[in-house]
Write a protein that holds these residues in place. Structure first.
Motif, short mmCIF file in Angstrom:
data_model
loop_
_atom_site.label_atom_id
_atom_site.label_comp_id
_atom_site.label_asym_id
_atom_site.label_seq_id
_atom_site.Cartn_x
_atom_site.Cartn_y
_atom_site.Cartn_z
N UNK A 285 -25.71 -59.09 47.60
CA UNK A 285 -25.32 -57.68 47.48
C UNK A 285 -23.86 -57.44 47.83
N UNK A 286 -23.27 -58.35 48.62
CA UNK A 286 -21.87 -58.15 49.03
C UNK A 286 -20.86 -58.75 48.06
N UNK A 287 -21.35 -59.47 47.07
CA UNK A 287 -20.46 -60.24 46.19
C UNK A 287 -19.52 -59.35 45.37
N UNK A 288 -20.06 -58.25 44.85
CA UNK A 288 -19.26 -57.36 44.00
C UNK A 288 -18.08 -56.81 44.80
N UNK A 289 -18.33 -56.36 46.03
CA UNK A 289 -17.26 -55.78 46.84
C UNK A 289 -16.21 -56.85 47.17
N UNK A 290 -16.67 -58.05 47.43
CA UNK A 290 -15.77 -59.16 47.75
C UNK A 290 -14.76 -59.37 46.61
N UNK A 291 -15.26 -59.41 45.38
CA UNK A 291 -14.37 -59.67 44.24
C UNK A 291 -13.64 -58.41 43.79
N UNK A 292 -14.24 -57.24 44.02
CA UNK A 292 -13.55 -56.01 43.61
C UNK A 292 -12.25 -55.85 44.41
N UNK A 293 -12.31 -56.23 45.69
CA UNK A 293 -11.10 -56.13 46.50
C UNK A 293 -10.01 -57.07 45.96
N UNK A 294 -10.42 -58.24 45.53
CA UNK A 294 -9.44 -59.19 44.98
C UNK A 294 -8.89 -58.69 43.63
N UNK A 295 -9.78 -58.14 42.82
CA UNK A 295 -9.31 -57.58 41.54
C UNK A 295 -8.26 -56.51 41.80
N UNK A 297 -6.39 -56.04 44.42
CA UNK A 297 -5.16 -56.60 44.98
C UNK A 297 -4.23 -57.05 43.85
N UNK A 298 -4.80 -57.80 42.90
CA UNK A 298 -3.99 -58.33 41.80
C UNK A 298 -3.54 -57.20 40.85
N UNK A 299 -4.50 -56.36 40.49
CA UNK A 299 -4.21 -55.27 39.55
C UNK A 299 -3.12 -54.35 40.11
N UNK A 300 -3.30 -53.92 41.35
CA UNK A 300 -2.33 -52.98 41.94
C UNK A 300 -0.98 -53.66 42.13
N UNK A 301 -1.02 -54.94 42.48
CA UNK A 301 0.23 -55.68 42.70
C UNK A 301 1.05 -55.82 41.43
N UNK A 302 0.40 -55.69 40.27
CA UNK A 302 1.12 -55.88 39.00
C UNK A 302 1.50 -54.55 38.33
N UNK A 303 1.24 -53.45 39.03
CA UNK A 303 1.54 -52.13 38.44
C UNK A 303 2.98 -51.99 37.98
N UNK A 304 3.91 -52.56 38.77
CA UNK A 304 5.34 -52.42 38.45
C UNK A 304 5.85 -53.54 37.54
N UNK A 305 4.97 -54.46 37.18
CA UNK A 305 5.43 -55.60 36.37
C UNK A 305 5.52 -55.20 34.90
N UNK A 306 5.99 -56.15 34.07
CA UNK A 306 6.06 -55.87 32.63
C UNK A 306 4.76 -56.28 31.93
N UNK A 307 3.80 -56.79 32.71
CA UNK A 307 2.49 -57.10 32.14
C UNK A 307 1.62 -55.84 32.19
N UNK A 308 0.85 -55.64 31.12
CA UNK A 308 -0.11 -54.54 31.16
C UNK A 308 -1.47 -55.14 31.52
N UNK A 309 -2.06 -54.63 32.60
CA UNK A 309 -3.33 -55.17 33.06
C UNK A 309 -4.47 -54.49 32.29
N UNK A 310 -5.27 -55.28 31.57
CA UNK A 310 -6.41 -54.68 30.85
C UNK A 310 -7.56 -54.47 31.84
N UNK A 311 -8.47 -53.53 31.55
CA UNK A 311 -9.53 -53.25 32.51
C UNK A 311 -10.44 -54.45 32.74
N UNK A 312 -10.86 -54.65 33.99
CA UNK A 312 -11.86 -55.67 34.29
C UNK A 312 -13.01 -54.98 35.02
N UNK A 313 -14.15 -54.87 34.34
CA UNK A 313 -15.30 -54.16 34.93
C UNK A 313 -16.23 -55.10 35.68
N UNK A 314 -16.00 -56.41 35.50
CA UNK A 314 -16.85 -57.41 36.15
C UNK A 314 -16.28 -58.80 35.95
#
Ligand SMILES: Cc1ncc(COP(=O)(O)O)c(C=O)c1O
Length: 382
Positions: A285-295, A297-314
């Motif tokens: 039950x804790x697995x989704x939250x574990x990976x959501x935090x990592x997603x 971290x990466x997604x937010x960290x790339x907001x200012x980059x020239x890469x466009x982050x596509x949605x990841x729902x899972x």
């Protein structure tokens, strides 16, 4: 002697995952290409393996899998989905998800059978279908939303259509088919004798409050499905190669005929260890939250980059659109990133049978925070 060795898979070479990982090692690059964690497996789980060996669980497991593990899996489905699985008749422990997929395809597909596969697709589906003489009928889904046009899929169905393969949550797109989409699928298959292979190896890794959507929850789909799961993804143990397949009893009887002459049985101590570890459902039950935090971290960290982050729902993959940086082809750009910027990714085109180039790369975020922070620093400077 000149042996006439005719390849059964003439178009298949070394997979892109092996190639990129080799290049990453050679270049000492950060490896976000292949889908495996770079963090440690829980020492408690490792200890359970030693304990199982010390207790003498070192000989062949039953062909269908250790009873304790099968019962643990069945209990999980009951607790999580309120779905009843017959652990003796409907479930077989396999040597990873890959062997479950191979065996299901081997069980069903005959020469000339058509198998509908949604692309981008995990790499083993197509070649396995072809190995058994089947014909792959691809449905190409494109970035950024990879939307399925079910009306179009309906036009592909004919009397030769035998199998359809879905992967939910999807590697590499990160898309999740929810209740509504699975309902469309159920309607489409209603009244046909088409079987379904539902690859659910990332089953519990769904984000933003979504709940996991196994086809086992939908009776019209369950009755025609082989469902595949992997403990490699669930327990951060991709090297252990243990998974399972669930299917209606009559399908499972046929599946086991192939399984027993393919691997016969799966390594014993790991099965006992996994059963003991998963006795407590809170881990899953804790697995989704574990990976959501990592997603995030990466997604937010790339907001200012020239890469466009596509949605990841899972899953534990993100796709990066680099069209604002260059029009270079995906494979070339992935090599350039590995060699010049020391970061390895996977070109999305590797998941399509016919060439595509959408300027999209897949990265794996099943990595330590430190690795992700290093990746963010590199990608922000490109
Ligand atoms: C979609 C998908 N299916 C199946 C597998 C194979 O699972 P296993 O490593 O347990 O064979 C993977 C592994 O990456 C995957 O991503």
């Amino acid at each position: 002697m000149n042996f006439n060795l005719r390849s059964k898979l003439p178009h298949v070479g070394t997979t892109i995952f092996t190639k990129m990982t080799m290049l990453a090692n050679e270049q000492q690059a950060l490896n976000l290409s292949q889908g495996f964690p770079d963090f440690e497996t829980d020492p408690k789980l490792v200890q359970q393996v030693s304990a199982a060996m010390e207790k003498g669980h070192n000989q062949y497991a039953p062909m269908i899998g250790a009873q304790l593990l099968r019962e643990t899996i069945a209990r999980q489905y009951k607790e999580i989905y309120a779905v009843e699985i017959d652990a003796t008749e409907e479930l077989t422990v396999t040597s990873g998800g890959t062997q479950a997929i191979f065996t299901a395809i081997a069980t069903i597909v005959r020469p000339q059978d058509e198998v509908i596969i949604f692309e981008p697709a995990y790499d083993c589906y197509g070649p396995t279908v072809e190995l058994f003489g089947g014909k792959v009928v691809p449905v190409r889904l494109l970035a950024p939303d990879f939307q399925i046009d079910w009306d179009y899929v309906a036009t592909l169905i004919n009397e030769n259509t035998r199998f359809m393969i879905i992967n939910n949550p999807n590697n590499p797109t990160g898309k999740v088919l929810g209740k509504e989409e699975l309902g469309r699928l159920a309607d489409l298959l209603e009244g046909t004798d088409i079987l379904l292979l539902s690859d659910e190896v990332y089953e519990h890794i769904v984000f933003d409050g979504a709940s996991p959507q196994s086809v086992l929850r939908i009776p019209q789909l369950r009755e025609r499905s082989f469902v595949v799961a992997s403990f490699g993804k669930l327990l951060h143990t991709t090297g252990w190669k243990i998974g399972y397949c669930i299917a209606p009893a009559a399908f499972m009887r046929e599946f086991r005929k192939v399984h027993q002459f393919n691997v016969f049985s799966v390594n014993t101590p790991m099965q006992f260890a996994i059963a003991a570890y998963l006795n407590d459902i809170t881990y899953v039950k804790g697995l989704a939250a574990f990976f959501e935090r990592k997603r995030n971290l990466l997604k937010d960290g790339l907001q200012q980059s020239r890469f466009k982050v596509l949605p990841s729902e899972g899953t534990y993959f993100l796709n990066l659109d680099y069209s604002a940086i260059t029009q270079e082809k995906e494979f070339e750009f992935a090599c350039l990133l590995t060699i010049q910027h020391k970061i390895a990714t996977i070109p999305l085109s590797a998941f399509y049978k016919e060439p595509t180039d959408q300027q999209v790369l897949r990265v794996c975020f099943a990595k330590q925070d430190d690795t992700l922070l290093k990746a963010i620093r590199i990608l922000n400077n490109i």
